[in-house]
Design a protein around this motif. Structure first.
Motif, PDB file in Angstrom:
ATOM      1  N   ALA A  31      46.617 -50.172 122.206  1.00 51.34           N
ATOM      2  CA  ALA A  31      46.478 -50.770 120.878  1.00 51.34           C
ATOM      3  C   ALA A  31      46.661 -49.732 119.781  1.00 51.34           C
ATOM      4  CB  ALA A  31      45.108 -51.436 120.747  1.00 51.34           C
ATOM      5  N   LEU A  32      46.303 -48.469 120.064  1.00 53.73           N
ATOM      6  CA  LEU A  32      46.518 -47.412 119.085  1.00 53.73           C
ATOM      7  C   LEU A  32      48.001 -47.296 118.739  1.00 53.73           C
ATOM      8  CD1 LEU A  32      45.658 -44.969 117.387  1.00 53.73           C
ATOM      9  CD2 LEU A  32      45.738 -43.581 119.466  1.00 53.73           C
ATOM     10  N   TYR A  33      48.855 -47.470 119.758  1.00 50.03           N
ATOM     11  CA  TYR A  33      50.297 -47.419 119.500  1.00 50.03           C
ATOM     12  C   TYR A  33      50.815 -48.724 118.913  1.00 50.03           C
ATOM     13  CZ  TYR A  33      55.304 -47.293 120.239  1.00 50.03           C
ATOM     14  OH  TYR A  33      56.659 -47.387 120.046  1.00 50.03           O
ATOM     15  N   GLN A  34      50.499 -49.832 119.607  1.00 47.29           N
ATOM     16  CA  GLN A  34      50.996 -51.143 119.189  1.00 47.29           C
ATOM     17  C   GLN A  34      49.834 -52.134 119.144  1.00 47.29           C
ATOM     18  OE1 GLN A  34      54.065 -52.279 118.294  1.00 47.29           O
ATOM     19  NE2 GLN A  34      53.230 -54.345 118.042  1.00 47.29           N
ATOM     20  N   PRO A  35      49.405 -52.622 117.976  1.00 40.69           N
ATOM     21  CA  PRO A  35      50.149 -52.631 116.719  1.00 40.69           C
ATOM     22  C   PRO A  35      49.692 -51.611 115.678  1.00 40.69           C
ATOM     23  CG  PRO A  35      48.429 -54.258 116.627  1.00 40.69           C
ATOM     24  CD  PRO A  35      48.261 -53.561 117.947  1.00 40.69           C
ATOM     25  N   VAL A  36      48.638 -50.802 115.970  1.00 44.55           N
ATOM     26  CA  VAL A  36      48.022 -50.005 114.905  1.00 44.55           C
ATOM     27  C   VAL A  36      48.990 -48.955 114.368  1.00 44.55           C
ATOM     28  CG1 VAL A  36      46.111 -48.467 114.334  1.00 44.55           C
ATOM     29  CG2 VAL A  36      45.717 -50.433 115.836  1.00 44.55           C
ATOM     30  N   TRP A  37      49.551 -48.114 115.263  1.00 46.44           N
ATOM     31  CA  TRP A  37      50.451 -47.046 114.831  1.00 46.44           C
ATOM     32  C   TRP A  37      51.756 -47.612 114.277  1.00 46.44           C
ATOM     33  CZ3 TRP A  37      50.008 -41.580 115.177  1.00 46.44           C
ATOM     34  CH2 TRP A  37      51.184 -40.872 114.901  1.00 46.44           C
ATOM     35  N   THR A  38      52.372 -48.530 115.011  1.00 45.85           N
ATOM     36  CA  THR A  38      53.699 -49.014 114.619  1.00 45.85           C
ATOM     37  C   THR A  38      53.693 -49.787 113.302  1.00 45.85           C
ATOM     38  OG1 THR A  38      53.381 -50.983 115.990  1.00 45.85           O
ATOM     39  CG2 THR A  38      54.527 -49.117 116.992  1.00 45.85           C
ATOM     40  N   SER A  39      52.555 -50.319 112.903  1.00 41.95           N
ATOM     41  CA  SER A  39      52.494 -51.071 111.653  1.00 41.95           C
ATOM     42  C   SER A  39      52.033 -50.214 110.476  1.00 41.95           C
ATOM     43  CB  SER A  39      51.536 -52.257 111.800  1.00 41.95           C
ATOM     44  OG  SER A  39      50.205 -51.813 111.990  1.00 41.95           O
ATOM     45  N   ALA A  40      51.769 -48.917 110.721  1.00 35.42           N
ATOM     46  CA  ALA A  40      51.211 -48.079 109.654  1.00 35.42           C
ATOM     47  C   ALA A  40      51.966 -46.776 109.433  1.00 35.42           C
ATOM     48  CB  ALA A  40      49.743 -47.769 109.954  1.00 35.42           C
ATOM     49  N   ILE A  41      52.482 -46.158 110.483  1.00 38.25           N
ATOM     50  CA  ILE A  41      53.077 -44.821 110.369  1.00 38.25           C
ATOM     51  C   ILE A  41      54.594 -44.955 110.301  1.00 38.25           C
ATOM     52  CG2 ILE A  41      53.190 -42.511 111.350  1.00 38.25           C
ATOM     53  CD1 ILE A  41      50.397 -43.422 110.500  1.00 38.25           C
ATOM     54  N   TYR A  42      55.126 -44.833 109.080  1.00 36.49           N
ATOM     55  CA  TYR A  42      56.564 -44.965 108.855  1.00 36.49           C
ATOM     56  C   TYR A  42      57.226 -43.658 108.427  1.00 36.49           C
ATOM     57  CZ  TYR A  42      55.480 -49.970 108.722  1.00 36.49           C
ATOM     58  OH  TYR A  42      55.050 -51.237 109.018  1.00 36.49           O
ATOM     59  N   ARG A  43      56.464 -42.748 107.857  1.00 31.57           N
ATOM     60  CA  ARG A  43      57.048 -41.529 107.304  1.00 31.57           C
ATOM     61  C   ARG A  43      56.041 -40.396 107.449  1.00 31.57           C
ATOM     62  NH1 ARG A  43      56.152 -45.451 103.462  1.00 31.57           N
ATOM     63  NH2 ARG A  43      54.464 -45.001 101.972  1.00 31.57           N
ATOM     64  N   PRO A  44      56.465 -39.136 107.226  1.00 27.82           N
ATOM     65  CA  PRO A  44      55.551 -37.997 107.415  1.00 27.82           C
ATOM     66  C   PRO A  44      54.280 -38.087 106.583  1.00 27.82           C
ATOM     67  CG  PRO A  44      57.814 -37.221 107.259  1.00 27.82           C
ATOM     68  CD  PRO A  44      57.855 -38.697 106.962  1.00 27.82           C
ATOM     69  N   SER A  45      54.364 -38.639 105.373  1.00 29.62           N
ATOM     70  CA  SER A  45      53.165 -38.738 104.541  1.00 29.62           C
ATOM     71  C   SER A  45      52.123 -39.657 105.168  1.00 29.62           C
ATOM     72  CB  SER A  45      53.530 -39.238 103.144  1.00 29.62           C
ATOM     73  OG  SER A  45      54.171 -40.505 103.207  1.00 29.62           O
ATOM     74  N   ASP A  46      52.581 -40.713 105.858  1.00 33.28           N
ATOM     75  CA  ASP A  46      51.650 -41.601 106.559  1.00 33.28           C
ATOM     76  C   ASP A  46      50.930 -40.845 107.664  1.00 33.28           C
ATOM     77  OD1 ASP A  46      52.483 -43.700 104.962  1.00 33.28           O
ATOM     78  OD2 ASP A  46      53.986 -44.380 106.400  1.00 33.28           O
ATOM     79  N   PHE A  47      51.695 -40.051 108.428  1.00 33.23           N
ATOM     80  CA  PHE A  47      51.092 -39.280 109.514  1.00 33.23           C
ATOM     81  C   PHE A  47      50.081 -38.282 108.964  1.00 33.23           C
ATOM     82  CE2 PHE A  47      51.045 -35.473 112.192  1.00 33.23           C
ATOM     83  CZ  PHE A  47      50.602 -36.028 113.386  1.00 33.23           C
ATOM     84  N   CYS A  48      50.439 -37.623 107.843  1.00 29.67           N
ATOM     85  CA  CYS A  48      49.518 -36.649 107.246  1.00 29.67           C
ATOM     86  C   CYS A  48      48.221 -37.310 106.808  1.00 29.67           C
ATOM     87  CB  CYS A  48      50.195 -35.961 106.065  1.00 29.67           C
ATOM     88  SG  CYS A  48      51.564 -34.863 106.522  1.00 29.67           S
ATOM     89  N   LEU A  49      48.322 -38.493 106.197  1.00 34.60           N
ATOM     90  CA  LEU A  49      47.116 -39.192 105.759  1.00 34.60           C
ATOM     91  C   LEU A  49      46.269 -39.597 106.959  1.00 34.60           C
ATOM     92  CD1 LEU A  49      45.372 -40.473 103.600  1.00 34.60           C
ATOM     93  CD2 LEU A  49      46.864 -42.482 103.626  1.00 34.60           C
ATOM     94  N   ALA A  50      46.903 -40.103 108.016  1.00 34.60           N
ATOM     95  CA  ALA A  50      46.160 -40.483 109.227  1.00 34.60           C
ATOM     96  C   ALA A  50      45.485 -39.265 109.851  1.00 34.60           C
ATOM     97  CB  ALA A  50      47.095 -41.149 110.230  1.00 34.60           C
ATOM     98  N   LEU A  51      46.186 -38.124 109.865  1.00 34.15           N
ATOM     99  CA  LEU A  51      45.624 -36.903 110.448  1.00 34.15           C
ATOM    100  C   LEU A  51      44.415 -36.426 109.652  1.00 34.15           C
ATOM    101  CD1 LEU A  51      45.884 -34.647 112.548  1.00 34.15           C
ATOM    102  CD2 LEU A  51      47.436 -33.463 110.972  1.00 34.15           C
ATOM    103  N   ILE A  52      44.522 -36.460 108.331  1.00 37.09           N
ATOM    104  CA  ILE A  52      43.388 -36.041 107.491  1.00 37.09           C
ATOM    105  C   ILE A  52      42.202 -36.981 107.695  1.00 37.09           C
ATOM    106  CG2 ILE A  52      42.604 -35.797 105.106  1.00 37.09           C
ATOM    107  CD1 ILE A  52      45.482 -34.917 104.418  1.00 37.09           C
ATOM    108  N   ALA A  53      42.465 -38.297 107.766  1.00 37.13           N
ATOM    109  CA  ALA A  53      41.389 -39.262 107.992  1.00 37.13           C
ATOM    110  C   ALA A  53      40.723 -39.029 109.347  1.00 37.13           C
ATOM    111  CB  ALA A  53      41.938 -40.678 107.906  1.00 37.13           C
ATOM    112  N   PHE A  54      41.526 -38.713 110.366  1.00 35.43           N
ATOM    113  CA  PHE A  54      40.983 -38.436 111.694  1.00 35.43           C
ATOM    114  C   PHE A  54      40.070 -37.212 111.666  1.00 35.43           C
ATOM    115  CE2 PHE A  54      41.379 -36.282 115.836  1.00 35.43           C
ATOM    116  CZ  PHE A  54      40.888 -37.279 116.668  1.00 35.43           C
ATOM    117  N   VAL A  55      40.528 -36.146 111.019  1.00 33.71           N
ATOM    118  CA  VAL A  55      39.707 -34.934 110.918  1.00 33.71           C
ATOM    119  C   VAL A  55      38.431 -35.213 110.125  1.00 33.71           C
ATOM    120  CG1 VAL A  55      39.640 -32.592 109.977  1.00 33.71           C
ATOM    121  CG2 VAL A  55      41.672 -33.390 111.197  1.00 33.71           C
TER     122      VAL A  55
END
Length: 401
Positions: free
Chosen positions: A350-374
């Protein structure tokens, strides 16, 4: 032993805890399970990771909204029937009330919610689910065999996406656990203090089936739109496997052809449901408030809301007494080691589909997710703070980028 302070035993305290979650739990059912784990396993220590995974497994086997059912069971374990009702009210009413107001037209600006803020809420769901996967995998998949079972479960669910695949994977993992793990070596667990007797459980299950079979008959005898609504939403809540999104086609068949709600309003309401915290099943409140006919507005919204959640109450009350006793069996404990590995695999999928695939489209999305995770994992910020900050950050990125 995992125990809460004495004040946590009151239904009022249960309501307050779940009300905060109901106001801040964005991201859908999988993210809700991550919120619950952080709140009740890590922070309040109401139960252990293993007991929580067992409870999630049971609720995934049952039809209905798994995250809401987990909340009902947690409330039941803290303060009995009143606690179950308090947990449901706290977690459900915020989004239900917002959607009823939206349906009535008082929140006519729902379509103007900044898309960037909405995207930020989707991104933070990635961090929440990733935190849950990380923590559960460390506790429930500590060796190569269980990690392998987790990976197999993840791949099976992703390659054959179906609610029945999820149920089949859990069942297969339980059977494998019987042969791969020795029951004598299975450690103990922290049981939920469920006070419902097996006789009472059987009565709750009987009432579930009486309503499931009897409501269509009574609705056919009596020409009443209210009974038709109760029947339609109760049946949907009784037969939906696989989460809130699965109810969309079932409800659409029930309310659109009958002329209760137009298809355009149906889709608009479903979109609005994604913008509010809490369970997706509160979409029923929007539909009830939007009905064409004698029952609409606040009354219609509450009728449909209660009807779609009623099966979940009956099933949780009916099944938990038998489940608690069954878990004491050594062979069942061995099976649960395999099942818990599969549950982590389902969450990883579920982390990959649908959570990741519906949210992470570009590097800025990944950076925001990484900061939120930390922020969640290492800075130990409260989830609602991270959610709010992510929504603001998503809006700022949409303006600046």
């Amino acid at each position: 032993m995992f125990q809460a302070h004495s004040e946590d035993r009151s239904a009022w305290q249960v309501f307050l805890v779940f009300l905060r979650l109901g106001l801040t739990s964005f991201g859908g059912p999988i993210a809700h399970l991550g919120y619950f784990r952080e709140e009740f396993v890590n922070r309040r220590r109401w139960l252990s990771d293993r007991s929580y995974a067992d409870l999630v497994t049971l609720c995934q086997f049952l039809p209905g909204p798994a995250s809401s059912q987990v909340g009902m069971a947690l409330g039941l374990s803290r303060a009995g029937y009143a606690g179950a009702l308090a947990a449901w009210m706290g977690f459900t009413l915020p989004s239900a009330l917002i959607l009823i107001v939206f349906a009535l037209g008082a929140a006519g600006y729902g379509a103007e919610i900044a898309p960037g803020a909405m995207h930020g809420l989707k991104v933070v769901a990635v961090a929440i689910v990733a935190q849950a996967v990380w923590g559960m995998a460390r506790n429930l998949c500590p060796d190569a065999l269980r990690v392998s079972m987790m990976v197999v479960a993840t791949c099976a669910v992703l390659l054959v996406p179906s609610a029945w695949t999820q149920i089949g994977v859990i069942a297969a993992a339980g059977i494998a656990g019987l042969f791969l793990f020795r029951p004598a070596e299975v450690p103990g667990y922290d049981p939920l203090p469920i006070t419902i007797s097996r006789r009472a459980g059987a009565l709750w299950l009987a009432l579930f089936f009486v309503l499931l079979i009897g409501l269509p008959t009574v609705a056919q005898w009596l020409a009443s739109q209210t009974l038709d609504m109760l029947n339609a939403f109760y049946r949907t809540g009784s037969l939906v496997f696989g989460g809130g999104h699965v109810m969309l086609p079932l409800l659409q068949i029930e309310v659109v052809p009958n002329g209760w709600v137009s298809n355009e309003l149906f889709l608009a309401g479903y979109g609005a449901t994604q913008a509010v915290p809490g369970p997706l099943f509160t979409f029923a409140a929007f539909l009830g408030a939007s009905m064409n006919g004698p029952q609409s507005g606040w009354v219609g919204g509450l009728i449909c809301l209660l009807a779609i959640f009623a099966p979940s109450f009956l099933l949780v009350f009916g099944v938990l007494p038998f489940w608690e006793r069954l878990r004491l069996n050594r062979r069942m404990q061995a099976a649960m080691l395999g099942i818990n590995s599969a549950v982590v695999g389902l969450l990883l999928a579920a982390l990959y589909q649908p959570v990741w695939t519906s949210a992470i489209y570009r590097p800025s999305d990944f950076c925001l997710a990484l900061i939120a995770f930390v922020a969640l994992m290492f800075w130990k910020l409260a989830p609602w703070v991270v959610v709010l900050a992510s929504g603001i950050a998503g809006w700022l990125m949409s303006v600046m980028l």
